[in-house]
Design a protein around this motif. Sequence first.
Motif, PDB file in Angstrom:
ATOM      1  N   VAL A  29      14.298   9.257   1.479  1.00  0.00           N
ATOM      2  CA  VAL A  29      13.878   8.004   0.845  1.00  0.00           C
ATOM      3  C   VAL A  29      12.586   8.185   0.052  1.00  0.00           C
ATOM      4  O   VAL A  29      12.418   7.597  -1.021  1.00  0.00           O
ATOM      5  CB  VAL A  29      13.721   6.905   1.916  1.00  0.00           C
ATOM      6  N   LEU A  30      11.662   9.026   0.556  1.00  0.00           N
ATOM      7  CA  LEU A  30      10.352   9.173  -0.076  1.00  0.00           C
ATOM      8  C   LEU A  30      10.236  10.456  -0.899  1.00  0.00           C
ATOM      9  O   LEU A  30       9.117  10.888  -1.210  1.00  0.00           O
ATOM     10  CB  LEU A  30       9.252   9.136   0.988  1.00  0.00           C
ATOM     11  N   ALA A  31      11.364  11.053  -1.261  1.00  0.00           N
ATOM     12  CA  ALA A  31      11.337  12.342  -1.975  1.00  0.00           C
ATOM     13  C   ALA A  31      10.520  12.264  -3.260  1.00  0.00           C
ATOM     14  O   ALA A  31       9.733  13.175  -3.569  1.00  0.00           O
ATOM     15  CB  ALA A  31      12.763  12.791  -2.277  1.00  0.00           C
ATOM     16  N   GLU A  32      10.668  11.195  -4.016  1.00  0.00           N
ATOM     17  CA  GLU A  32       9.939  11.058  -5.289  1.00  0.00           C
ATOM     18  C   GLU A  32       8.438  10.994  -5.051  1.00  0.00           C
ATOM     19  O   GLU A  32       7.649  11.579  -5.805  1.00  0.00           O
ATOM     20  CB  GLU A  32      10.424   9.808  -6.018  1.00  0.00           C
ATOM     21  N   HIS A  33       8.015  10.313  -3.999  1.00  0.00           N
ATOM     22  CA  HIS A  33       6.588  10.178  -3.714  1.00  0.00           C
ATOM     23  C   HIS A  33       6.006  11.490  -3.196  1.00  0.00           C
ATOM     24  O   HIS A  33       4.878  11.856  -3.546  1.00  0.00           O
ATOM     25  CB  HIS A  33       6.365   9.051  -2.717  1.00  0.00           C
ATOM     26  N   THR A  34       6.774  12.214  -2.388  1.00  0.00           N
ATOM     27  CA  THR A  34       6.312  13.522  -1.931  1.00  0.00           C
ATOM     28  C   THR A  34       6.159  14.476  -3.108  1.00  0.00           C
ATOM     29  O   THR A  34       5.174  15.225  -3.198  1.00  0.00           O
ATOM     30  CB  THR A  34       7.295  14.105  -0.898  1.00  0.00           C
ATOM     31  N   ARG A 210      -6.490  10.781  -2.844  1.00  0.00           N
ATOM     32  CA  ARG A 210      -5.594   9.861  -3.537  1.00  0.00           C
ATOM     33  C   ARG A 210      -4.750   9.113  -2.512  1.00  0.00           C
ATOM     34  O   ARG A 210      -4.273   9.705  -1.540  1.00  0.00           O
ATOM     35  CB  ARG A 210      -4.674  10.646  -4.479  1.00  0.00           C
ATOM     36  N   THR A 211      -4.584   7.816  -2.715  1.00  0.00           N
ATOM     37  CA  THR A 211      -3.694   7.019  -1.882  1.00  0.00           C
ATOM     38  C   THR A 211      -2.523   6.538  -2.727  1.00  0.00           C
ATOM     39  O   THR A 211      -2.718   5.961  -3.799  1.00  0.00           O
ATOM     40  CB  THR A 211      -4.429   5.814  -1.263  1.00  0.00           C
ATOM     41  N   ILE A 212      -1.331   6.803  -2.237  1.00  0.00           N
ATOM     42  CA  ILE A 212      -0.107   6.394  -2.920  1.00  0.00           C
ATOM     43  C   ILE A 212       0.479   5.198  -2.179  1.00  0.00           C
ATOM     44  O   ILE A 212       0.711   5.263  -0.964  1.00  0.00           O
ATOM     45  CB  ILE A 212       0.912   7.545  -2.953  1.00  0.00           C
ATOM     46  N   THR A 213       0.692   4.113  -2.894  1.00  0.00           N
ATOM     47  CA  THR A 213       1.336   2.934  -2.326  1.00  0.00           C
ATOM     48  C   THR A 213       2.833   3.021  -2.572  1.00  0.00           C
ATOM     49  O   THR A 213       3.277   3.199  -3.702  1.00  0.00           O
ATOM     50  CB  THR A 213       0.771   1.651  -2.944  1.00  0.00           C
ATOM     51  N   VAL A 214       3.594   2.913  -1.508  1.00  0.00           N
ATOM     52  CA  VAL A 214       5.054   3.021  -1.584  1.00  0.00           C
ATOM     53  C   VAL A 214       5.656   1.632  -1.417  1.00  0.00           C
ATOM     54  O   VAL A 214       5.349   0.924  -0.450  1.00  0.00           O
ATOM     55  CB  VAL A 214       5.592   3.967  -0.487  1.00  0.00           C
ATOM     56  N   ASP A 215       6.504   1.244  -2.347  1.00  0.00           N
ATOM     57  CA  ASP A 215       7.239  -0.017  -2.254  1.00  0.00           C
ATOM     58  C   ASP A 215       8.594   0.220  -2.905  1.00  0.00           C
ATOM     59  O   ASP A 215       8.735   0.146  -4.126  1.00  0.00           O
ATOM     60  CB  ASP A 215       6.477  -1.150  -2.941  1.00  0.00           C
ATOM     61  N   ILE A 216       9.566   0.531  -2.084  1.00  0.00           N
ATOM     62  CA  ILE A 216      10.894   0.913  -2.560  1.00  0.00           C
ATOM     63  C   ILE A 216      11.866  -0.208  -2.216  1.00  0.00           C
ATOM     64  O   ILE A 216      11.997  -0.602  -1.054  1.00  0.00           O
ATOM     65  CB  ILE A 216      11.360   2.229  -1.916  1.00  0.00           C
ATOM     66  N   GLY A 217      12.566  -0.704  -3.225  1.00  0.00           N
ATOM     67  CA  GLY A 217      13.513  -1.788  -3.030  1.00  0.00           C
ATOM     68  C   GLY A 217      14.832  -1.293  -2.476  1.00  0.00           C
ATOM     69  O   GLY A 217      14.990  -0.115  -2.145  1.00  0.00           O
ATOM     70  N   ALA A 223      20.632   4.555   2.495  1.00  0.00           N
ATOM     71  CA  ALA A 223      19.532   5.327   3.083  1.00  0.00           C
ATOM     72  C   ALA A 223      18.413   4.433   3.601  1.00  0.00           C
ATOM     73  O   ALA A 223      17.871   4.676   4.689  1.00  0.00           O
ATOM     74  CB  ALA A 223      18.990   6.324   2.062  1.00  0.00           C
ATOM     75  N   VAL A 224      18.040   3.399   2.853  1.00  0.00           N
ATOM     76  CA  VAL A 224      16.947   2.528   3.292  1.00  0.00           C
ATOM     77  C   VAL A 224      17.331   1.808   4.582  1.00  0.00           C
ATOM     78  O   VAL A 224      16.526   1.698   5.521  1.00  0.00           O
ATOM     79  CB  VAL A 224      16.564   1.532   2.185  1.00  0.00           C
ATOM     80  N   GLY A 225      18.558   1.325   4.661  1.00  0.00           N
ATOM     81  CA  GLY A 225      19.014   0.657   5.877  1.00  0.00           C
ATOM     82  C   GLY A 225      19.011   1.593   7.072  1.00  0.00           C
ATOM     83  O   GLY A 225      18.580   1.220   8.169  1.00  0.00           O
ATOM     84  N   ARG A 226      19.486   2.814   6.888  1.00  0.00           N
ATOM     85  CA  ARG A 226      19.498   3.782   7.993  1.00  0.00           C
ATOM     86  C   ARG A 226      18.084   4.172   8.396  1.00  0.00           C
ATOM     87  O   ARG A 226      17.791   4.373   9.576  1.00  0.00           O
ATOM     88  CB  ARG A 226      20.307   5.017   7.592  1.00  0.00           C
ATOM     89  N   ARG A 266      21.556  -6.363   6.117  1.00  0.00           N
ATOM     90  CA  ARG A 266      20.590  -7.069   5.272  1.00  0.00           C
ATOM     91  C   ARG A 266      20.503  -6.407   3.897  1.00  0.00           C
ATOM     92  O   ARG A 266      20.441  -5.189   3.785  1.00  0.00           O
ATOM     93  CB  ARG A 266      19.208  -7.089   5.923  1.00  0.00           C
ATOM     94  N   GLY A 267      20.464  -7.235   2.869  1.00  0.00           N
ATOM     95  CA  GLY A 267      20.314  -6.713   1.514  1.00  0.00           C
ATOM     96  C   GLY A 267      18.922  -6.888   0.952  1.00  0.00           C
ATOM     97  O   GLY A 267      18.704  -6.670  -0.252  1.00  0.00           O
ATOM     98  N   ASP A 268      17.964  -7.272   1.811  1.00  0.00           N
ATOM     99  CA  ASP A 268      16.609  -7.571   1.336  1.00  0.00           C
ATOM    100  C   ASP A 268      15.570  -6.610   1.907  1.00  0.00           C
ATOM    101  O   ASP A 268      14.378  -6.916   1.926  1.00  0.00           O
ATOM    102  CB  ASP A 268      16.229  -9.011   1.694  1.00  0.00           C
ATOM    103  N   LEU A 269      15.997  -5.444   2.357  1.00  0.00           N
ATOM    104  CA  LEU A 269      15.061  -4.488   2.933  1.00  0.00           C
ATOM    105  C   LEU A 269      14.264  -3.783   1.847  1.00  0.00           C
ATOM    106  O   LEU A 269      14.791  -3.473   0.771  1.00  0.00           O
ATOM    107  CB  LEU A 269      15.809  -3.440   3.764  1.00  0.00           C
ATOM    108  N   ARG A 270      13.000  -3.508   2.145  1.00  0.00           N
ATOM    109  CA  ARG A 270      12.150  -2.702   1.281  1.00  0.00           C
ATOM    110  C   ARG A 270      11.388  -1.712   2.161  1.00  0.00           C
ATOM    111  O   ARG A 270      11.105  -2.005   3.331  1.00  0.00           O
ATOM    112  CB  ARG A 270      11.149  -3.552   0.500  1.00  0.00           C
ATOM    113  N   VAL A 271      11.050  -0.565   1.611  1.00  0.00           N
ATOM    114  CA  VAL A 271      10.207   0.392   2.323  1.00  0.00           C
ATOM    115  C   VAL A 271       8.791   0.228   1.802  1.00  0.00           C
ATOM    116  O   VAL A 271       8.516   0.499   0.630  1.00  0.00           O
ATOM    117  CB  VAL A 271      10.688   1.842   2.100  1.00  0.00           C
ATOM    118  N   ARG A 272       7.874  -0.224   2.673  1.00  0.00           N
ATOM    119  CA  ARG A 272       6.496  -0.453   2.277  1.00  0.00           C
ATOM    120  C   ARG A 272       5.584   0.375   3.187  1.00  0.00           C
ATOM    121  O   ARG A 272       5.574   0.191   4.405  1.00  0.00           O
ATOM    122  CB  ARG A 272       6.137  -1.941   2.378  1.00  0.00           C
TER     123      ARG A 272
END
Length: 282
Positions: A29-34, A210-217, A223-226, A266-272
Amino acid sequence: MNPPSARTAQDAPPHVHDQTEILDLDAEVLAEHTASITAWLPVESGPRHIVDLGCGTGAGTLALLERFPGAELTAVDSSAVHLRRLAEKTAAAGAADRVRIVQADLDGTAWPELGTPELVWASASMHHMADPDRTLRQVRDLLAPGGLFAVVELPGFPRFLPEGAPEDAPGLEERCHAALDRRHAAHLPHRGADWGARLTKAGFSVEDERTITVDIGPSPTDAVGRYALSSLRRMRGGVASALSTEDLTALDRLLDPDSPHGILRRGDLRVRTERTVWAARG
């Protein structure tokens, strides 16, 4: 590549398998941020040798191998299960010949031979050390002259539910986090430490932070649900005794994969979440 251990994955306690799943989903899920963190690292030329301390199942390992295609990497972790999974991933990526796997307890009195790396990476591992200041000094002694140490830390489990959810227990996720924070304060006292100050005290020169803020819809995959389900299941193990009967019932309803009110429906999950990285020169 050396086999990490004769112990099989089937011998491991259940919580190790839970953590393996979370680490794999975190990597997905966080591959792009890594990748953005590895791209940001202030390296003047590509390192030839990298050490990944507390590598887990290899999120950082694989990102570093892609970022520095000319490097070889030594991946160190205490878990045979995690290292076995890392071996599978590096083989699937065609990078097994570039990775040396070492099973070791980094809190032990003596570290294994790790060479003289130009880059040491420690992601979400420093706060687990019994004596992190000692570990920092060991890394400084390990690094090649002018080498870089990258420390990546996170505030805790991500948040997934929108404000006001779930409908039968609004604010449940925040109450779970508060209970887990109280537990971590007792058992993980170095979580949330000022790593910049500790690096300086250990003799490093901190070049940048550096601090990276993650907010993935919501994801086009599940993957986000799992990731949410796996994370909240693991969180439940640490907070169940601190929750009210009503909150625990609501949490179990969320964690039921067959429930129409479960988190997978749920269809409203986000990774924050956040990731903070310190780049320090030895």
